[in-house]
Write an enzyme that holds these catalytic residues in place. Structure first.
Site, mmCIF file in Angstrom:
data_model
loop_
_atom_site.group_PDB
_atom_site.id
_atom_site.type_symbol
_atom_site.label_atom_id
_atom_site.label_comp_id
_atom_site.label_asym_id
_atom_site.label_seq_id
_atom_site.Cartn_x
_atom_site.Cartn_y
_atom_site.Cartn_z
ATOM 1 N N HIS A 83 1.006 -1.393 0.105
ATOM 2 C CA HIS A 83 0.636 0.130 -0.406
ATOM 3 C C HIS A 83 0.601 1.083 0.360
ATOM 4 C CE1 HIS A 83 0.124 -0.063 4.527
ATOM 5 N NE2 HIS A 83 -0.250 1.700 4.516
ATOM 6 N N ASP A 131 0.028 -7.467 1.462
ATOM 7 C CA ASP A 131 0.483 -5.784 1.991
ATOM 8 C C ASP A 131 2.076 -6.336 1.350
ATOM 9 O OD1 ASP A 131 0.748 -2.938 1.943
ATOM 10 O OD2 ASP A 131 -0.374 -3.061 4.326
ATOM 11 N N SER A 226 3.797 2.555 8.311
ATOM 12 C CA SER A 226 3.293 1.503 7.222
ATOM 13 C C SER A 226 4.993 1.581 6.218
ATOM 14 C CB SER A 226 2.430 2.299 6.438
ATOM 15 O OG SER A 226 1.491 2.043 6.607
ATOM 16 N N GLY A 227 5.069 -0.440 6.472
ATOM 17 C CA GLY A 227 5.644 -0.601 5.296
ATOM 18 C C GLY A 227 7.295 -1.106 5.887
HETATM 19 C C1 4AZ Z 1 -1.731 2.751 8.265
HETATM 20 O O1 4AZ Z 1 -2.078 3.163 8.068
HETATM 21 C C2 4AZ Z 1 -1.265 2.515 9.560
HETATM 22 N N1 4AZ Z 1 -2.299 0.430 13.885
HETATM 23 C C3 4AZ Z 1 -0.627 1.651 10.304
HETATM 24 C C4 4AZ Z 1 -0.904 0.651 11.601
HETATM 25 C C5 4AZ Z 1 -1.233 0.707 11.718
HETATM 26 C C6 4AZ Z 1 -2.679 1.476 11.465
HETATM 27 C C7 4AZ Z 1 -2.537 2.401 10.356
HETATM 28 C C8 4AZ Z 1 -1.794 0.271 13.324
HETATM 29 O O2 4AZ Z 1 -0.210 3.380 7.770
#
Ligand code: 4AZ
Length: 308
Positions: A83, A131, A226-227
């Site tokens: 993503h 992902d 993320s990632g």
């Molecule tokens: C995000 O949107 C995201 N609580 C990453 C991790 C978490 C929530 C959202 C985990 O990148």
């Protein structure tokens, strides 16, 4: 050139073409892209997480902004979430290693261009299954005390429930309003069973997903993390870290009964090996060689046909 040689050339060429077609590399930005957000953590010390990278999107020739986290797994390979790569072009992405300070990179920092995005072909933006994306770095990443790859688990070797793993990132340090840290943050979270996690989420977690966090919330990854890596010790007593998770999503951030959801890396080791292996073989001179082979083959074939 004998017949077998020609056949090998042809097969290499065909694989080059078909492999190119499978890889997702495209452009536009999407709504709901991860914004730079770890909650309940502490500042990381430079060199403690030498595999942690910044996934940067070029905004102008001289500027780039933090989109996601990523992990160095080999001299030319970086792992991140699909993503983070969806609808992006490799030419717009930079990765930076060897730094914790987002605004004033330390002298150990090194930045690299990305040559290719190898997004998992079955990534589903709706379910967020698979992902995971590989980034082929345009140069060999120079290892140092501050830049080191993280080992992967063996394919199918699941991290035990309750293992305390470490999550890291430059994501928000607040669940309510976005407060971005200047420095890399780290926190520890225990692995939760998929059964428990499915109950809390009221939906079944796939075996390719991994949950970690606390029933009561409070410590978690958030958008922008993320990632990035979830690194787990190989033994309960500690020791070497291996990459067990890629930060993927969650129901909010740090909420009760809503642990973070991670891509379970141990389910993708074969995919990673096949993808990096074939790309390593087909890149550079081999690709040119494969094309030259085909041209030579075609010419020979034509002249042979003409002779008869
Ligand atoms: C995000 O949107 C995201 N609580 C990453 C991790 C978490 C929530 C959202 C985990 O990148």
């Amino acid at each position: 050139m004998n017949f077998i040689g020609l056949l090998q050339c042809l097969v290499t060429f065909v694989i080059t073409l078909s492999w190119n077609g499978q890889v997702v590399t495209n452009g536009q930005d999407v709504v709901g892209n991860p914004q730079p957000k770890i909650i309940g953590g502490e500042q990381a010390i430079l060199g403690d997480f030498p595999w942690q990278g910044m996934f940067l999107q070029r905004t102008s020739p001289s500027q780039a902004s933090l989109v996601c986290g990523c992990s160095l797994i080999a001299t030319r390979w970086v792992l991140t979430a699909a993503h983070c790569t969806i609808d992006r072009q490799s030419s717009d992405i930079l990765v930076r290693f060897g730094t914790v300070d987002k605004y004033n990179p330390e002298s150990s920092a090194k930045e690299y261009k990305i040559e290719r995005i190898c997004q998992h072909p079955e990534y589903d933006p709706n379910t967020l299954l698979n992902d995971i994306s590989l980034l082929r770095v345009a140069d060999n990443v120079q290892y140092s005390s501050y830049i080191q790859p993280i080992p992967l688990p063996n394919q199918g070797a699941q991290v035990p429930v309750n293992t305390t793993c470490t999550i890291t990132g430059w994501g928000s340090i607040s669940a309510q309003i976005q407060i971005l840290p200047d420095y890399l943050m780290e926190a520890e979270v225990p692995v939760i069973s998929n059964d428990q996690c499915s109950q809390w989420y009221l939906s079944t977690m796939a075996t390719t997903q991994l949950c970690a966090g606390y029933k009561e919330g409070g410590i978690d990854t958030c958008q922008g993390d993320s990632g990035g890596p979830m690194a787990c010790p190989t033994a309960p007593s500690g020791g070497q870290y291996i990459l067990q998770g890629i930060t993927s999503y969650g129901r909010g951030c740090a909420q009760a009964f809503s642990p973070g959801v991670y891509t379970r890396v141990s389910e993708y080791v074969t995919w990673i090996e096949v993808t990096t292996g074939s790309a390593n073989r087909l890149f550079g001179t081999n690709k040119v060689l494969a094309s030259v082979c085909l041209v030579v083959y075609t010419l020979l074939h034509l002249s042979n046909n003409a002779a008869f």
